[in-house]
Design a protein around this motif. Structure first.
Motif, PDB file in Angstrom:
ATOM      1  N   UNK A 170       0.844  -1.198   0.000  1.00 36.79           N
ATOM      2  CA  UNK A 170       0.000   0.000   0.000  1.00 36.79           C
ATOM      3  C   UNK A 170       0.870   1.235   0.000  1.00 36.79           C
ATOM      4  N   UNK A 171       0.439   2.263  -0.732  1.00 31.51           N
ATOM      5  CA  UNK A 171       1.131   3.548  -0.776  1.00 31.51           C
ATOM      6  C   UNK A 171       0.146   4.619  -0.321  1.00 31.51           C
ATOM      7  N   UNK A 172       0.380   5.191   0.838  1.00 30.16           N
ATOM      8  CA  UNK A 172      -0.519   6.211   1.373  1.00 30.16           C
ATOM      9  C   UNK A 172      -0.462   7.470   0.519  1.00 30.16           C
ATOM     10  N   UNK A 173      -1.623   8.004   0.189  1.00 35.02           N
ATOM     11  CA  UNK A 173      -1.668   9.171  -0.684  1.00 35.02           C
ATOM     12  C   UNK A 173      -0.990  10.379  -0.043  1.00 35.02           C
ATOM     13  N   UNK A 174      -0.988  10.437   1.281  1.00 27.59           N
ATOM     14  CA  UNK A 174      -0.394  11.580   1.971  1.00 27.59           C
ATOM     15  C   UNK A 174       1.127  11.638   1.824  1.00 27.59           C
ATOM     16  N   UNK A 175       1.766  10.484   1.601  1.00 26.51           N
ATOM     17  CA  UNK A 175       3.230  10.443   1.559  1.00 26.51           C
ATOM     18  C   UNK A 175       3.778   9.872   0.258  1.00 26.51           C
ATOM     19  N   UNK A 176       2.926   9.576  -0.704  1.00 22.03           N
ATOM     20  CA  UNK A 176       3.366   8.892  -1.915  1.00 22.03           C
ATOM     21  C   UNK A 176       4.365   9.721  -2.725  1.00 22.03           C
ATOM     22  N   UNK A 177       4.297  11.047  -2.615  1.00 24.45           N
ATOM     23  CA  UNK A 177       5.241  11.900  -3.349  1.00 24.45           C
ATOM     24  C   UNK A 177       6.536  12.129  -2.579  1.00 24.45           C
ATOM     25  N   UNK A 178       6.601  11.661  -1.350  1.00 29.10           N
ATOM     26  CA  UNK A 178       7.760  11.924  -0.510  1.00 29.10           C
ATOM     27  C   UNK A 178       8.658  10.709  -0.310  1.00 29.10           C
TER      28      UNK A 178
END
Length: 263
Positions: free
Chosen positions: A90-98
């Protein structure tokens, strides 16, 4: 969290925004991990392989990917890397760009995972199966990457691993009954747009919304679903009536256990 997927025995007929999609299975990559040859339909767990939709030159195709993304920069042989990246399903949307594992794939390599449904555990031991009331495919947003081992010992089993993660968001009102996370579900033009190239960060963030739909339905299933090795239809069979949409309280497993004793 979305840690158990369930798919269809055949690639389902898909329609996006009223348009039927023509989908073909892509040719297997050279040196692909031989575990990708194993078809799993029910109770797809992290490190199992699942069918995933990707877009190339404007055309959709399906290929099989490991559930749990391995970034292309990972160091080590297959056995080491396989274990190191067991929790990237799973990739949390809140941290996916970080986060280093996800920030390049989310910008360049996005996918859709067509599922029959998925499982959630409100109390970590009691499984529920979530699906659409009409049993139509649900399209989960994902990201993917390709990693290749440089260890000569991995050549025989296929040194190349194509893998993916499901993007998650905070839950909508119904999903909040079962977990504090939900897969990112896309429909219509949003589903097609998710895979378009050259999307900017702000454009992608606009997709990250909790899913609200009266079409979702969840019901309790046997604890057989807790067993990763169980890939039978048993993991999908209801043992209690569906949880109603009404109300905003999490399911109370203890109360449901008392109700089950009446049957």
């Amino acid at each position: 969290m979305c840690g158990r997927l369930n798919q269809f025995a055949k690639i389902p007929a898909l329609t996006i925004a009223g348009r039927a999609l023509r989908i073909e299975r892509r040719k297997k990559k050279e040196r692909e991990d031989k575990r990708a040859d194993v078809s799993v339909v029910n109770n797809i767990c992290p490190t199992d392989y699942a069918d995933v939709l990707t877009m190339e030159s404007g055309e959709l195709g399906v290929e099989r990917m490991r559930f749990g993304l391995i970034p292309q920069w990972a160091k080590g042989g297959k056995a080491e890397v396989w274990k190191k990246f067991m929790l990237t399903f799973n990739a949390r949307c809140e941290t996916v760009f970080d986060l280093a594992s996800y920030r390049l794939p989310v910008r360049r390599q996005r996918c859709l995972i067509p599922v029959r449904g998925w499982h959630e555990w409100p109390d970590r031991t009691t499984p529920y199966f979530i699906h659409r009331t009409d049993d139509a495919p649900v399209l989960l947003a994902g990201i993917w990457d390709v990693w290749e081992s440089s260890d000569p010992a991995d050549a025989a089993g296929g040194a190349l691993v194509t893998s993916m993660s499901v993007v998650t968001t905070p839950p909508g009102s119904y999903m909040a009954k079962f977990h504090d996370r939900s897969p990112l579900i896309l429909e219509g033009e949003n589903a097609r747009a998710w895979m378009q190239p050259d999307m900017q960060t702000d454009d992608l963030r606009a997709f990250f919304k909790p899913y609200e739909s009266e079409r979702l339905e969840a019901y309790r299933v046997s604890t057989a679903a807790n067993q990763a090795r169980n890939k039978t239809e048993e993991v999908l069979q209801p043992i209690a009536p569906p949880v109603p949409q009404a109300g905003d309280e999490p399911v109370n497993v203890e109360e449901l256990d008392s109700d089950l004793k009446l049957f």
